[in-house]
Write an enzyme that holds these catalytic residues in place. Structure first.
Site, PDB file in Angstrom:
ATOM      1  CD  GLU A 108      -0.266  -9.435   2.172  1.00  0.00           C
ATOM      2  OE1 GLU A 108      -0.852  -9.369   1.079  1.00  0.00           O
ATOM      3  OE2 GLU A 108      -0.218  -8.479   2.964  1.00  0.00           O
ATOM      4  CG  ASP A 125      -1.847  -1.239   1.162  1.00  0.00           C
ATOM      5  OD1 ASP A 125      -2.593  -1.361   0.187  1.00  0.00           O
ATOM      6  OD2 ASP A 125      -1.781  -2.082   2.072  1.00  0.00           O
ATOM      7  N   GLY A 148      -5.505  -5.252   1.813  1.00  0.00           N
ATOM      8  CA  GLY A 148      -6.355  -6.381   1.422  1.00  0.00           C
ATOM      9  C   GLY A 148      -6.628  -7.340   2.569  1.00  0.00           C
TER      10      GLY A 148
HETATM   11  O1  LIG Z   1      -1.060  -5.876   1.518  1.00  0.00           O
HETATM   12  C1  LIG Z   1      -1.850  -6.241   0.688  1.00  0.00           C
HETATM   13  C2  LIG Z   1      -2.961  -7.155   0.983  1.00  0.00           C
HETATM   14  O2  LIG Z   1      -3.035  -7.444   2.348  1.00  0.00           O
HETATM   15  C3  LIG Z   1      -1.697  -5.768  -0.706  1.00  0.00           C
HETATM   16  O3  LIG Z   1      -0.447  -6.154  -1.180  1.00  0.00           O
HETATM   17  C4  LIG Z   1      -1.826  -4.286  -0.738  1.00  0.00           C
HETATM   18  O4  LIG Z   1      -3.071  -3.944  -0.168  1.00  0.00           O
HETATM   19  C5  LIG Z   1      -1.729  -3.749  -2.173  1.00  0.00           C
HETATM   20  O5  LIG Z   1      -2.831  -4.181  -2.889  1.00  0.00           O
HETATM   21  P1  LIG Z   1      -3.041  -3.758  -4.406  1.00  0.00           P
HETATM   22  O6  LIG Z   1      -1.987  -4.452  -5.195  1.00  0.00           O
HETATM   23  O7  LIG Z   1      -4.442  -4.256  -4.710  1.00  0.00           O
HETATM   24  O8  LIG Z   1      -2.947  -2.271  -4.485  1.00  0.00           O
END
Ligand SMILES: O=C(CO)[C@H](O)[C@H](O)COP(=O)(O)O
Length: 230
Positions: free
Chosen positions: A103, A84, A97
């Site tokens: 992760e 993010d 997400g």
């Molecule tokens: O940390 C995450 C999920 O937990 C994602 O990697 C992060 O939110 C980025 O998402 P996107 O590629 O849809 O922008």
């Protein structure tokens, strides 16, 4: 924006070699990577992946990417995941997400983590994106109190919002926990804040990824930028 995400994912795919054990990230950018990896696997590339969420597991299975778990193996060669926010130290905010716990476990078990993103995720200082903090539902008020105390020590503050799903119910992570999102503004010392949050018993994990990102691949209108951790 989606085309840029795919370009970053395609660039990361160049780092994948036959025989690798891969961590597979979560989110719209990581989804492109899994999709492109699936094409390579169907063409004969031999890899095995560990997904960071049930969503990624389902996608990888549908794409034909062989999967394993960190119960069966204890170490990965490379994780490719989105973020993010990314700062010049390659510290990250992740968890938009909701998959931050798996992760972080997967990234920590990997020799290298490549972060793929469009340029909008690059920031001078972390904190514009709300920081996700994964919490145990038990004792939430007490945990929030402890989180506020940690913020005060780290010189930041912000409203804590319990994450809700689109249907209005509390968002529940793959691990059965809840997420509190906090809009902090600029975080002066992300490693210090990370340490303070990790010490709180009701905090399962937080979205500050410190020292985990090895390389960032950023796709923008001017092309691809590859940044190594200093
Ligand atoms: O940390 C995450 C999920 O937990 C994602 O990697 C992060 O939110 C980025 O998402 P996107 O590629 O849809 O922008």
């Amino acid at each position: 924006m989606d085309a840029l995400k795919r370009q970053a994912a395609a660039h990361a795919l160049r780092e994948v070699e036959s025989g690798m054990k891969l961590g597979l990230g979560t989110g719209s950018t990581a989804k492109h990577f899994v999709d492109l990896l699936g094409e390579k696997v169907r063409a004969g590339l031999k890899v095995v992946g560990v997904p960071t969420s049930e969503a990624t597991r389902a996608q990888a299975e549908a794409c034909g990417v062989p999967l394993t778990t960190l119960d069966e193996i204890d170490h990965l060669d490379l994780t490719v995941d989105g973020a993010d926010e990314i700062n010049p130290a390659l510290d990250l905010i992740k968890g938009g997400g909701g998959a931050l716990l798996r992760e972080k476990i997967v990234a920590s078990a990997s020799d290298r983590m490549i972060v793929i993103a469009d340029e909008s995720k690059w920031v001078a200082r972390l904190g514009r994106f709300p920081l996700p903090i994964e919490v145990i539902p038990f004792g939430l008020a007490a945990t929030r109190h402890a989180i506020a105390a940690a913020f005060a020590k780290a010189g930041v503050s912000g409203q804590m919002d319990l994450r809700k799903s689109a249907d209005g119910h509390v968002f529940v992570t793959d691990g059965g926990h809840w997420i509190v999102d906090v809009r902090l503004g600029e975080i002066e010392d992300p490693p210090r804040l990370a340490g303070l949050l990790s010490a709180i018993p009701g905090v399962v994990e937080h979205g500050l990824f410190i020292g985990l990102g090895s390389t960032a691949i950023l796709a923008g209108a001017q092309g691809i930028r590859v940044i190594q951790r200093p």
